[in-house]
Design a protein around this motif. Structure first.
Motif, mmCIF file in Angstrom:
data_model
loop_
_atom_site.group_PDB
_atom_site.id
_atom_site.type_symbol
_atom_site.label_atom_id
_atom_site.label_comp_id
_atom_site.label_asym_id
_atom_site.label_seq_id
_atom_site.Cartn_x
_atom_site.Cartn_y
_atom_site.Cartn_z
ATOM 1 N N ASN A 1 13.844 -2.385 -5.573
ATOM 2 C CA ASN A 1 12.685 -2.237 -6.453
ATOM 3 C C ASN A 1 12.389 -3.530 -7.201
ATOM 4 O O ASN A 1 11.232 -3.870 -7.445
ATOM 5 N N THR B 1 10.719 -5.928 -4.654
ATOM 6 C CA THR B 1 9.337 -5.598 -4.312
ATOM 7 C C THR B 1 8.441 -5.474 -5.540
ATOM 8 O O THR B 1 7.248 -5.246 -5.405
ATOM 9 N N LEU C 1 8.590 -3.232 -8.044
ATOM 10 C CA LEU C 1 8.400 -1.917 -8.649
ATOM 11 C C LEU C 1 9.219 -1.785 -9.929
ATOM 12 O O LEU C 1 8.944 -0.942 -10.773
ATOM 13 N N GLN C 2 10.253 -2.615 -10.051
ATOM 14 C CA GLN C 2 11.101 -2.573 -11.250
ATOM 15 C C GLN C 2 11.187 -3.985 -11.821
ATOM 16 O O GLN C 2 11.509 -4.926 -11.095
ATOM 17 N N GLU C 3 10.880 -4.087 -13.111
ATOM 18 C CA GLU C 3 10.967 -5.389 -13.745
ATOM 19 C C GLU C 3 12.428 -5.647 -14.114
ATOM 20 O O GLU C 3 13.053 -4.798 -14.747
ATOM 21 N N PRO D 1 3.490 -6.029 -7.392
ATOM 22 C CA PRO D 1 3.979 -5.568 -6.093
ATOM 23 C C PRO D 1 3.009 -5.889 -4.951
ATOM 24 O O PRO D 1 3.413 -6.335 -3.889
ATOM 25 N N TYR D 2 1.707 -5.682 -5.192
ATOM 26 C CA TYR D 2 0.781 -5.867 -4.075
ATOM 27 C C TYR D 2 0.683 -7.330 -3.675
ATOM 28 O O TYR D 2 0.475 -7.660 -2.516
ATOM 29 N N ALA E 1 3.557 -8.037 -1.454
ATOM 30 C CA ALA E 1 3.302 -7.513 -0.110
ATOM 31 C C ALA E 1 2.426 -8.494 0.655
ATOM 32 O O ALA E 1 2.646 -8.757 1.833
ATOM 33 N N ARG E 2 1.439 -9.064 -0.023
ATOM 34 C CA ARG E 2 0.520 -9.983 0.645
ATOM 35 C C ARG E 2 1.212 -11.284 1.034
ATOM 36 O O ARG E 2 0.769 -11.983 1.930
ATOM 37 N N ARG F 1 8.561 -3.013 2.862
ATOM 38 C CA ARG F 1 9.758 -2.204 2.673
ATOM 39 C C ARG F 1 9.549 -0.762 3.131
ATOM 40 O O ARG F 1 8.426 -0.302 3.303
ATOM 41 N N PHE G 1 11.365 3.273 2.122
ATOM 42 C CA PHE G 1 11.958 3.890 0.940
ATOM 43 C C PHE G 1 13.088 4.838 1.315
ATOM 44 O O PHE G 1 13.081 5.438 2.393
ATOM 45 N N ALA H 1 -2.198 0.365 6.416
ATOM 46 C CA ALA H 1 -1.468 -0.885 6.207
ATOM 47 C C ALA H 1 -2.099 -2.018 7.006
ATOM 48 O O ALA H 1 -2.290 -3.130 6.500
ATOM 49 N N GLN I 1 -5.197 -3.108 5.421
ATOM 50 C CA GLN I 1 -4.901 -3.808 4.181
ATOM 51 C C GLN I 1 -4.544 -5.263 4.483
ATOM 52 O O GLN I 1 -4.942 -6.173 3.768
ATOM 53 N N LEU J 1 2.256 -4.626 8.653
ATOM 54 C CA LEU J 1 1.866 -5.695 7.732
ATOM 55 C C LEU J 1 2.253 -7.068 8.288
ATOM 56 O O LEU J 1 1.939 -8.080 7.686
ATOM 57 N N ARG K 1 5.336 3.027 -15.041
ATOM 58 C CA ARG K 1 6.044 2.429 -13.922
ATOM 59 C C ARG K 1 5.596 3.116 -12.634
ATOM 60 O O ARG K 1 5.254 4.280 -12.632
ATOM 61 N N LEU K 2 5.607 2.369 -11.555
ATOM 62 C CA LEU K 2 5.317 2.983 -10.265
ATOM 63 C C LEU K 2 6.575 3.708 -9.819
ATOM 64 O O LEU K 2 7.528 3.087 -9.371
ATOM 65 N N ALA L 1 1.174 0.129 -3.206
ATOM 66 C CA ALA L 1 1.341 -1.206 -3.773
ATOM 67 C C ALA L 1 2.177 -2.071 -2.843
ATOM 68 O O ALA L 1 1.871 -3.253 -2.649
ATOM 69 N N THR L 2 3.195 -1.480 -2.221
ATOM 70 C CA THR L 2 4.056 -2.306 -1.380
ATOM 71 C C THR L 2 3.447 -2.580 -0.008
ATOM 72 O O THR L 2 4.033 -3.310 0.775
ATOM 73 N N ILE L 3 2.295 -1.978 0.314
ATOM 74 C CA ILE L 3 1.605 -2.459 1.515
ATOM 75 C C ILE L 3 0.427 -3.348 1.116
ATOM 76 O O ILE L 3 -0.439 -3.652 1.931
ATOM 77 N N GLY L 4 0.393 -3.754 -0.150
ATOM 78 C CA GLY L 4 -0.593 -4.754 -0.545
ATOM 79 C C GLY L 4 -1.872 -4.204 -1.145
ATOM 80 O O GLY L 4 -2.853 -4.917 -1.267
ATOM 81 N N VAL L 5 -1.884 -2.924 -1.530
ATOM 82 C CA VAL L 5 -3.082 -2.369 -2.147
ATOM 83 C C VAL L 5 -3.111 -2.746 -3.621
ATOM 84 O O VAL L 5 -2.136 -2.514 -4.335
#
Lengths: 248, 734
Positions: A49, A52, A54-56, A74-75, A78-79, A84, A86, A104, A107, A158, B324-325, B549-553
Motif C-alpha cells: 500500500n 502504490t 494507498l497508505q502514506e 496512487p493514480y 500507476a501512470r 498491482r 490485491f 485498464a 486508462q 497497463l 483513505r482509499l 486509482a491503482t490502474i491510473g484513474v
C-alpha cells in the motif's frame, strides 16, 4: 548488481501505537521476481500500500526509476508504470471480465502514446490468462480463482514496468498456480519487475530470484531462496516449528 | 504533514474572514456589549444546543455501533413527540408518566422493531441502499405522522412549568424549561459516557464498532447490541423531539428537518466521537441563538438564519481529514446481466414514446373514460409533471447508479435551473435559454460536490441534502432570482420543432409529447454512454476506488465529470420544470420534495436508465391509486408514504425492481438464450450451495454433521480439498 527500478528506503508505518512497518527497505529489479514473505500481520500488504500510494508512510521514501515518488498520488504512480493486484479481491464486480480489463487498457491510453488499440490489448490479455471463454460474464458471478486472474490481466493491461502481486495463488488450485507461475515467467523474461507476496512456499521458492523476509514490520533477512532457507534467523523467527499461522 | 496543516490554517482563516464579513454586514441593532443581550444569547443558545446535542449524540451512537447513518433519526423524534402530545394532552396522562411511556416503552419498541425488520439486513448492504432505506424510513414516518395527526389542526406543547417565572441569570430570566433542558442534556451526556465506558453492554458496543466478528467471538452478542443501540438512538431522538417541540411547535417538517442539525453535529464529530457530537450540537445551538439575538438579515436573505446548520455542515466538511482509499471492502453481487445492445435500447426508446404517446392521444381505451385516469387536461398536466420528475431521475443514473455518488441535490439544481431559465430566455420564449441554463447548472452540480469529493460517500449525501435545504431557504428566496410578488406565469410558450410548449391547457398534449421524446432521447443517450469508456470508468470507480486509482484513474476528475454531466441534465429538467409549472413560488422547492424522486428511482434500480421511466410510472401510480379509492383522508400522504415504504423494502430487494423483473422477463424473450442458460446455471449453483446461515450456526449443535452437509459447507467456504501440508512449510518438500 543492477540498479533497482523500485526501492523503498526506511519505510515506517505507524497506526496509533502499533508499528506495522519499521524501517523496511525493499529493492525490486527489472527482469526478475522479488519475493516478500513473512507471517500474517508482518506488514507485507502495508508495504504494498505504501509503494502504490494507498497508505502514506509515517517516514521513509519510495523511489521509482530514480525519482522520489513518496508524495505522489496512487493514480500518478500507476501512470509511471506501477501496477498491482490485491490480497482480498478488488475487481470491478458490476462489470464483465472483459470490461474489467478494458477499463485498464483504456486508462493506459491517457498516458501511453504508443497508439495501441485498447480492445486488442484487452483480447490479448484475456487470451494470455485464459479467460476468453468467460469474458462476457460479470466478475461477481465468477469463482474467486478466476476473478483473481481477471485482476492479474487488468494489471498487465497497463503494460507496467513493476508488478506487485499480493498472494496471487490464493484461491487457485495447484495446476492453476503452476500456470500462473509460467505466465509470470514470460512477462519477467520480457523485462517486467515483479514483487511477490505469497504464502505458498513452493511457489515462492520456485519463482523468486531474490527474497525479503518481513517479521513484525522489520526486514529480518534478504537473499536468494537458498540463502533464506538456510538462514537461522528466518528459521527461528518465521519457519520455526509453528506452521499454524500459515494455514489461514 | 506541514503542508496540510498550513492548508487547513489558510482555509480556517478564509472561512473566519467570510463569516466575519457576513456577521458584520448583517449586524442588527443589538449591542454585543449589553450584558442582557449576551446572557440571552448564552441562555437560549445553550438550551437549544443541549437539545441538538442530545439528538446528535444518539445519532452518532447508532452510527458508530451499527455503521448505518439513520436519516430517519429526527423523523422518529418527531413521531415520538406527537405520541407524547397524544398521551399528555389528549389522554391526559400526567406529564412525567407520558414522557416515561414515550421514551422508555414506545421508543425502545420502535428501535428494536427497526433493528429486527430493517436495519440488520442493511449491515452488509451498499451505501446507496443504506441511504435509500433510511431516507425512505424518514418519509414513511413523516407521512404516517401527518396521516395520524392531520396538519390542519395546530397543536402546541407547553413548556415545562410554563406558569412559573424561572430563574434570574444576570439580567435575563432562564425559564424552567430551558434549565431542565440543559440539565437533561448534561445527564444524557454523562449517561451515554457511563454506558459506553463503564457497562458491559457499552464496552461490547464499542467492541462491535472495531470488529463485529471479533466481538462476536469473545462473547458479545451483536444482535443484542444492535437492538440496544437502535433503542438508544430512538430514545435520544424522542427526548430531543419532546424538548424542542415547545420551541418549534408540533410541525412535522420542522421537527424532521432537525436531521440537518444532527448531521452537521455528526460531521463535526467525524461520525464517531460522542463528546464532539455534543460540542457540535452546542456550536449549532449557539450559532442559531447568536444570529437570533444579534443579526438582522436583510430582506433579500430573510430565511438565512434557518440555513445556519447547513452552512456549519459545509464548514465542517472542509476540515475533515481526507478519506483513505480502503481495500478489502468490495461487494461482489451475484448479478447476471449483460450490456443492452444498441438496437434494444432503440426499441426501448420507441416503446417509451409509444406508450406515453398512446396515453396522451387517448388511444388506450381504459384511460379514456370519464372518471379514473381520464385523459383530462388535469391528467395531461400531471403527466407532464411526472415526466419532468422523470428527467430529474434520469439525471441521477450516471451519478448514483454508475459512479455511486449519492446526491439528493438534483431537484434543488433543477429548481435553480427553473428560476435561471426565466432570466436566460424562457421569459421571452427563447429555446437557447435551455442551453445557457445547462451550462450554468453543470458547474453548479460540481460546486456542491466539491467539499465532499475527497471524503467518503456518506458525507456527500449529507452535503447534498444540506445544499437542497440551503437552496430552499436562501437561494430561491432571493428576490433577484424570483420576484415573490409576481404570481403570474413567468414563461412565454416555447416553440420547438413545431411544438408549442407551455403550461397552457391547450399546449399540454404537445408538451407531454415533447417531454417524452426528449426523455426517450436521453434514455438512448445513456444506454449508449454505458457502452463507452466513461461509464466503464465511473462504474469501476464506484466498485473499487482503490483498484481504480491503482490502474491510473484520477478519481477527482472522474467524479467531477460525472457531477457536471448530472448537473447539466438536472438543469435541462429544471427548464422543463419551470415551463410545466408556469408560475413559481418561493416555496416551490422544499428539500423534502426532492427525496421521493430519488427514492422511486432507486427502488426501480438506479443503474438502469429504463428505471427512470418505471419511476415515472411509479410517481403516476400514487395519485391514480388515491383516485381509485376516491381520495380518502388516510391516503392523503401517499406521495410520501408510497415512495418511503417502497424504499424501505429495498432492505429486502436491494438491486431494484428493474433488475429482478428483468432477470425473469429476459428468459421469455426469444433471442435471450443466454439469459435462460444463466438462470439455469444460477439455480443449479443455488441448489448446490443451499445451506443457510442458521444451518451453519446450528451444525453440530442442534443439527447433526451429515456427510452431504459437510460437503456443502466446504463448497460454501471454498475449501476445495484437504489442506496440502507440503505447501505450508517453506522448503518442506526437501
Amino acid at each position: 548488481m543492477t540498479e533497482p527500478i523500485l526501492s523503498t528506503q526506511d519505510i515506517v508505518v505507524r497506526f496509533g501505537v502499533l508499528q506495522a512497518v519499521s524501517h523496511a527497505s525493499i529493492d525490486v529489479v527489472e527482469g526478475r521476481v522479488t519475493g516478500l514473505i513473512g507471517p500474517n500481520g508482518a506488514g507485507k500488504t502495508t508495504c504494498f500500500n505504501v509503494i502504490t500510494g494507498l497508505q502514506e508512510p509515517t517516514s521513509g521514501k519510495v523511489f521509482f526509476n530514480g525519482r522520489d515518488i513518496t508524495n505522489k498520488n496512487p493514480y500518478k504512480r500507476a501512470r509511471m508504470g506501477i501496477a498491482r493486484t490485491f490480497q482480498k479481491l478488488e475487481v470491478f464486480g458490476s462489470l464483465s471480465a472483459r470490461e474489467n480489463i478494458l477499463v485498464a487498457a483504456e486508462q493506459r491510453k491517457t498516458w501511453d502514446r504508443s497508439g495501441f488499440d485498447p480492445n486488442a490489448v484487452c483480447n490479448e490479455m484475456l487470451e494470455k490468462v485464459g479467460l476468453s471463454d468467460v469474458s462476457e460474464f460479470m466478475v461477481g458471478t465468477l469463482p474467486t480463482g478466476t476473478a483473481r486472474l481477471v485482476e492479474l490481466a487488468r494489471a498487465l493491461a497497463l503494460n507496467p514496468r513493476v508488478l506487485l502481486l499480493d498472494e496471487p495463488s490464493s484461491g487457485l488450485n495447484e495446476e492453476e498456480t503452476e500456470e500462473m507461475a509460467s505466465l509470470l515467467r514470460t512477462f519477467v523474461d520480457e523485462g517486467l519487475a515483479v514483487l511477490l507476496v505469497e504464502h505458498d512456499m513452493s511457489f515462492v521458492m520456485g519463482t523468486c530470484e531474490y527474497i525479503h523476509v518481513l517479521d513484525f514490520g522489520t526486514i529480518i533477512a534478504t537473499g536468494t531462496p537458498a540463502e533464506i532457507q538456510a538462514n537461522p534467523v528466518v528459521q527461528s523467527a518465521y519457519l520455526g516449528t509453528e506452521t499454524v499461522e500459515e494455514a489461514s | 504533514m506541514r503542508g496540510k496543516l498550513n492548508g487547513r490554517l489558510v482555509a480556517a482563516i478564509v472561512v473566519a474572514l467570510i463569516l466575519a464579513f457576513i456577521v458584520n454586514k448583517n449586524w442588527g441593532s443589538a449591542s454585543f456589549f449589553d450584558s442582557k443581550n449576551i446572557s440571552t444569547f448564552l441562555v437560549v443558545g445553550i438550551a437549544l444546543g443541549g437539545i441538538y446535542a442530545i439528538t446528535a449524540g444518539g445519532l452518532v451512537v447508532t452510527y458508530a455501533t451499527t455503521g448505518i447513518f439513520n436519516f430517519a433519526h429526527a423523523a422518529i423524534g418527531c413521531f415520538l413527540a406527537f405520541v407524547y402530545w397524544q398521551l399528555s394532552h389528549q389522554y391526559h396522562v400526567p406529564l412525567l408518566l407520558a414522557m416515561a411511556i414515550t421514551l422508555l416503552v414506545v421508543a425502545p419498541a420502535i428501535g428494536i422493531l427497526l433493528d429486527r425488520v430493517i436495519m440488520r439486513r442493511l449491515r452488509d448492504a451498499s451505501l446507496v441502499v443504506q441511504l435509500m432505506v433510511t431516507v425512505g424510513l424518514m418519509l414513511t414516518i413523516m407521512g404516517l405522522t401527518l396521516t395520524i395527526w392531520s396538519p390542519k389542526t395546530s397543536r402546541t406543547v407547553p413548556h415545562f412549568f410554563e406558569s412559573s417565572k424561572g430563574v434570574q441569570i444576570g439580567s435575563v430570566t432562564a425559564t424552567w424549561h430551558r434549565i431542565i433542558t440543559v440539565v437533561v442534556a448534561l445527564l444524557v451526556a454523562v449517561a451515554l459516557r457511563w454506558l459506553l465506558y463503564r457497562t458491559r453492554l457499552g464496552i461490547s458496543m464499542r467492541a462491535v464498532v472495531d470488529s463485529r466478528s471479533l466481538a462476536g467471538l469473545v462473547g458479545a452478542k451483536p444482535s443484542v447490541i444492535s437492538g440496544a443501540s437502535w433503542s438508544l438512538g430512538c430514545m435520544t431522538a424522542g427526548l430531543a423531539g419532546i424538548l424542542i417541540a415547545p420551541e418549534t411547535g408540533l410541525v412535522v417538517e420542522n421537527l424532521a428537518l432537525i436531521i440537518i442539525v444532527a448531521a452537521a453535529a455528526a460531521a463535526i464529530a467525524q461520525l464517531k466521537s460522542i463528546p464532539m457530537a455534543f460540542v457540535g450540537g452546542l456550536i449549532i445551538g449557539l450559532a442559531t441563538a447568536f444570529s437570533a439575538v444579534f443579526l438582522q438579515f436583510g430582506k433579500d436573505y430573510s430565511y438565512a438564519s434557518e440555513a445556519i446548520p447547513c452552512v456549519i455542515l459545509f464548514i465542517a466538511l472542509l476540515f475533515l481529514p481526507q478519506a483513505r482509499l480502503s481495500t478489502g471492502k468490495i461487494r461482489l453481487t451475484k448479478r447476471t446481466e449483460r450490456l443492452t445492445k444498441p438496437w434494444e435500447a432503440l426499441l426501448g426508446a420507441f416503446a417509451i414514446v409509444a406508450i406515453v404517446g398512446a396515453w396522451a392521444n387517448g388511444w388506450i381505451p381504459w384511460f379514456t373514460g370519464t372518471t379514473f385516469g381520464q385523459r383530462s387536461a388535469i391528467w395531461l398536466g400531471r403527466g407532464a409533471g411526472f415526466l419532468v420528475f422523470g428527467l430529474v431521475m434520469i439525471s441521477l443514473i450516471p451519478l448514483i447508479g454508475w459512479a455511486g455518488q449519492v446526491s439528493f441535490a438534483n431537484f434543488a439544481i433543477a429548481g435553480i435551473g427553473a428560476l435561471l431559465f426565466v432570466h436566460f430566455g424562457g421569459g421571452d420564449g427563447n429555446p437557447m435559454g435551455i442551453v445557457w441554463v445547462m451550462l450554468v447548472c453543470a458547474p453548479l452540480g460540481l460546486l456542491i460536490a466539491l467539499p465532499a469529493l475527497r471524503l467518503k460517500g456518506l458525507y456527500l449525501a449529507l452535503a447534498t441534502m444540506a445544499f437542497a435545504e440551503f437552496t430552499d431557504k436562501v437561494i430561491v428566496r432571493h428576490p433577484r432570482l424570483l420576484d415573490p410578488s409576481n404570481s403570474g406565469v413567468l414563461y412565454k410558450p416555447l416553440k420547438i420543432l413545431g411544438f408549442s410548449i407551455s403550461s397552457e391547457a391547450t399546449d399540454r398534449k404537445a408538451f407531454v409529447m415533447f417531454l417524452v421524446i426528449t426523455f426517450a432521447l436521453l434514455f438512448l443517450m445513456l444506454e449508449l454512454l454505458r457502452r463507452t469508456r466513461w461509464a466503464r470508468r465511473w462504474i469501476a470507480m464506484s466498485d473499487s476506488p482503490a483498484a481504480s486509482a491503482t490502474i491510473g484513474v484520477n478519481l477527482t476528475t472522474s467524479k467531477m465529470a460525472v457531477f457536471m454531466l448530472s448537473g447539466a441534465m438536472a438543469g435541462f429538467a429544471g427548464c422543463m420544470l419551470g415551463l410545466q409549472n408556469g408560475a413559481l413560488r418561493v416555496d416551490s422547492f422544499p428539500m423534502f420534495a426532492g427525496l421521493p424522486i430519488v427514492l422511486l428511482l432507486a427502488v426501480q434500480g438506479v443503474r438502469y436508465p429504463i428505471a427512470a421511466f418505471m419511476g415515472v410510472l411509479g410517481l403516476a401510480s400514487f395519485p391514480a391509486i388515491s383516485e381509485l379509492f376516491g381520495n380518502p383522508s388516510w391516503l392523503t400522504q401517499l406521495a410520501l408514504i408510497g415512495p418511503g415504504i417502497a424504499a424501505v423494502a429495498m432492505a429486502y430487494r436491494p438491486e431494484g425492481a428493474v433488475f429482478y423483473t428483468g432477470r425473469d422477463v429476459a428468459g421469455w424473450l426469444p433471442w435471450r438464450q443466454d439469459a435462460r442458460d444463466e438462470k439455469k446455471l444460477l439455480q443449479a449453483k443455488e441448489r448446490e450451495q443451499n445451506i443457510g446461515k442458521d444451518e451453519i450456526n446450528d451444525l453440530g449443535l442442534t443439527r447433526p454433521f451429515t456427510e452431504d452437509k459437510v460437503a456443502q459447507l466446504d463448497r460454501v467456504l471454498a475449501i476445495t480439498d484437504l489442506v496440502d501440508e507440503k505447501k505450508m512449510v517453506p522448503g518442506g518438500a526437501q
